[in-house]
Design an enzyme around this catalytic site. Structure first.
Site, mmCIF file in Angstrom:
data_model
loop_
_atom_site.group_PDB
_atom_site.id
_atom_site.type_symbol
_atom_site.label_atom_id
_atom_site.label_comp_id
_atom_site.label_asym_id
_atom_site.label_seq_id
_atom_site.Cartn_x
_atom_site.Cartn_y
_atom_site.Cartn_z
ATOM 1 N N ASP A 94 -0.017 -1.695 -13.514
ATOM 2 C CA ASP A 94 0.189 -0.240 -13.483
ATOM 3 C C ASP A 94 1.661 0.130 -13.447
ATOM 4 O OD1 ASP A 94 -2.542 -0.893 -12.113
ATOM 5 O OD2 ASP A 94 -2.656 1.094 -13.019
ATOM 6 N N GLN A 105 -14.380 -2.232 -11.094
ATOM 7 C CA GLN A 105 -13.973 -2.190 -12.507
ATOM 8 C C GLN A 105 -14.289 -3.507 -13.230
ATOM 9 O OE1 GLN A 105 -12.095 -1.148 -9.953
ATOM 10 N NE2 GLN A 105 -10.710 0.506 -10.519
ATOM 11 N N ARG A 161 -9.348 5.802 -16.537
ATOM 12 C CA ARG A 161 -8.500 5.059 -15.605
ATOM 13 C C ARG A 161 -7.879 3.927 -16.397
ATOM 14 N NH1 ARG A 161 -10.580 0.859 -16.874
ATOM 15 N NH2 ARG A 161 -9.339 -0.104 -15.267
ATOM 16 N N ASN A 207 -0.539 -3.950 -9.408
ATOM 17 C CA ASN A 207 -1.817 -3.904 -10.129
ATOM 18 C C ASN A 207 -2.927 -3.672 -9.108
ATOM 19 O OD1 ASN A 207 -3.351 -4.061 -12.584
ATOM 20 N ND2 ASN A 207 -4.077 -6.069 -11.947
ATOM 21 N N LYS A 208 -4.134 -3.607 -9.593
ATOM 22 C CA LYS A 208 -5.299 -3.311 -8.752
ATOM 23 C C LYS A 208 -5.324 -4.156 -7.485
ATOM 24 C CE LYS A 208 -7.668 -0.781 -9.195
ATOM 25 N NZ LYS A 208 -7.489 0.491 -8.473
HETATM 26 O O1 MRU Z 1 -7.548 2.309 -10.520
HETATM 27 P P1 MRU Z 1 -7.539 1.900 -11.972
HETATM 28 O O2 MRU Z 1 -8.876 1.496 -12.480
HETATM 29 O O3 MRU Z 1 -6.857 2.930 -12.821
HETATM 30 O O4 MRU Z 1 -6.625 0.602 -11.976
HETATM 31 C C1 MRU Z 1 -6.432 -0.046 -13.197
HETATM 32 C C2 MRU Z 1 -5.667 -1.309 -13.093
HETATM 33 O O5 MRU Z 1 -5.206 -1.678 -12.029
HETATM 34 C C3 MRU Z 1 -5.409 -2.057 -14.358
HETATM 35 O O6 MRU Z 1 -5.373 -3.432 -14.128
HETATM 36 C C4 MRU Z 1 -4.062 -1.603 -14.937
HETATM 37 O O7 MRU Z 1 -4.033 -0.221 -15.078
HETATM 38 C C5 MRU Z 1 -3.763 -2.226 -16.245
HETATM 39 S S1 MRU Z 1 -4.733 -1.516 -17.499
HETATM 40 C C6 MRU Z 1 -4.268 -2.108 -18.996
#
Ligand code: MRU
Length: 345
Positions: free
Chosen positions: A237, A196, A46, A247-248
């Site tokens: 993202d 995470q 991820r 982002n998350k």
């Molecule tokens: O759902 P995930 O764990 O894939 O989400 C990841 C994130 O939101 C990160 O902050 C983002 O991908 C940046 S990673 C360098």
């Protein structure tokens, strides 16, 4: 400790199983586009850049798997592979960026034998991986200049080596600051519901011996109000052409709080995460994940049976709350459409 999130071993892609970290550290091997797509969907891998690298290897693996098939079967199998990978997760644009790049290589190589095409695609996947680490280090160097010595920096989710091919975007900034001799104190949001922050960011920082304090997501405002946060650095993202940042889930709350407390809010963002084809964050597809992630964790459920649950996995922070985007070409303060366009000229 060097964290190799993805590695090429015996003609297979191996990826650290991030679902079981930090309790266990194991690699899973992949040998086809469909299996890599499943690894992305199920969160074995991820993080936007890591998903892109995995997808590139997924294309190469599919070509290797089909190289002895008839030309018709090779071509139709490759098309299916692209579609399966495209459907694995919707929000991180790096996935589509990497697939487009692999498709362009495939188109140029088409006249060659299937085996030669497969080798060329594999070379490109290796290059995407190596390039990602170089880009993270370049971003890290620019980002490190923004942080004062002794900075207490809050981050959300995991934008580290585990979310990339290595080094990391936001955590790469911390690594680079430490490398140039600065003391950095990381505050890691737990990042409900997939944790995470608690599982991955905390683990990475502990491995790296960078001081890290874990808080639950609802503690960030308290810490800021007490003057205990000097800056926020997160990953992303997808960034829209006007500078809006996906982002998350929970990042938007952190950005609003940071503005309320006059704390700079930085986003570490390789150019491969900027989507100039969309006007604003409203156009970014937001993944809704299984409600089981909110009900509890793994097999333990604490939510009341029968309750309605939502699980949007990302949110959008408007550009006006972003103090700066840290890219491999430098820091873009107060991003807007003109400044982002200039990055690609
Ligand atoms: O759902 P995930 O764990 O894939 O989400 C990841 C994130 O939101 C990160 O902050 C983002 O991908 C940046 S990673 C360098």
């Amino acid at each position: 400790m060097k964290i190799e999130t993805l590695r090429w071993v015996d003609n297979k892609l191996e990826m650290i199983d991030q679902r079981i970290l930090p309790a266990s550290f194991e690699y899973i091997a992949y040998d086809s586009a469909a299996s890599v797509a499943e690894g992305i969907r199920s969160m074995v891998v991820r993080g936007a850049p890591a998903i892109g690298v995995a997808a590139a290897y997924g294309v190469a693996l599919e070509a290797l798997r089909l190289q002895d098939a008839s030309l018709i079967d090779f071509h139709s199998g490759m098309e299916t592979g692209f579609v399966v990978l495209e459907r694995s997760r919707p929000t991180a644009v790096n996935l589509f960026w990497a697939l487009q790049r692999m498709r362009a290589v495939w188109i140029v190589a088409r006249g060659k034998s299937s085996a030669a095409v497969a080798q060329r695609l594999l070379e490109e996947a290796h290059e995407i991986l190596a390039e990602d680490i170089r880009i993270n280090k370049a971003m890290g160097a620019f980002g490190a200049e923004l942080l004062p010595d002794g900075a207490r920096v809050l981050t959300h989710c995991n934008a580290g080596a585990l979310a990339t091919a290595g080094w990391g975007t936001a955590l790469g900034v911390f690594r680079s600051a430490v490398e140039v001799g600065k003391k950095i104190f990381v505050i890691a949001d737990e990042t409900r519901p997939f944790l995470q922050g608690a599982r991955l960011t905390a683990w990475e920082m502990v491995q790296e011996k960078i001081p890290v304090t874990l808080i639950t997501d609802n503690m960030a405002g308290f810490m800021m109000s007490r003057g205990e946060v000097d800056a926020v650095v997160v990953g992303t993202d997808r960034v829209a052409s006007n500078g809006d940042v996906a982002n998350k889930i929970g990042t938007y709350m952190v950005a609003v709080l940071a503005r309320r407390h006059n704390i700079p809010f930085y986003v570490a963002c390789p150019l491969s995460t900027i989507d100039m084809s969309i006007a604003s964050g409203a156009d970014i597809p937001i993944e809704e994940r299984s409600v089981d992630e909110v009900k509890g964790f793994r097999d333990y459920h604490w939510a009341a049976e029968g309750v309605k649950i939502r699980n949007p996995s990302f949110d959008v922070t408007p550009a006006e709350l972003v103090s700066g985007l840290i890219t491999e070409k430098g820091v873009v303060l107060q991003p807007d459409n003109a400044k982002l366009r200039a990055l690609f000229e």
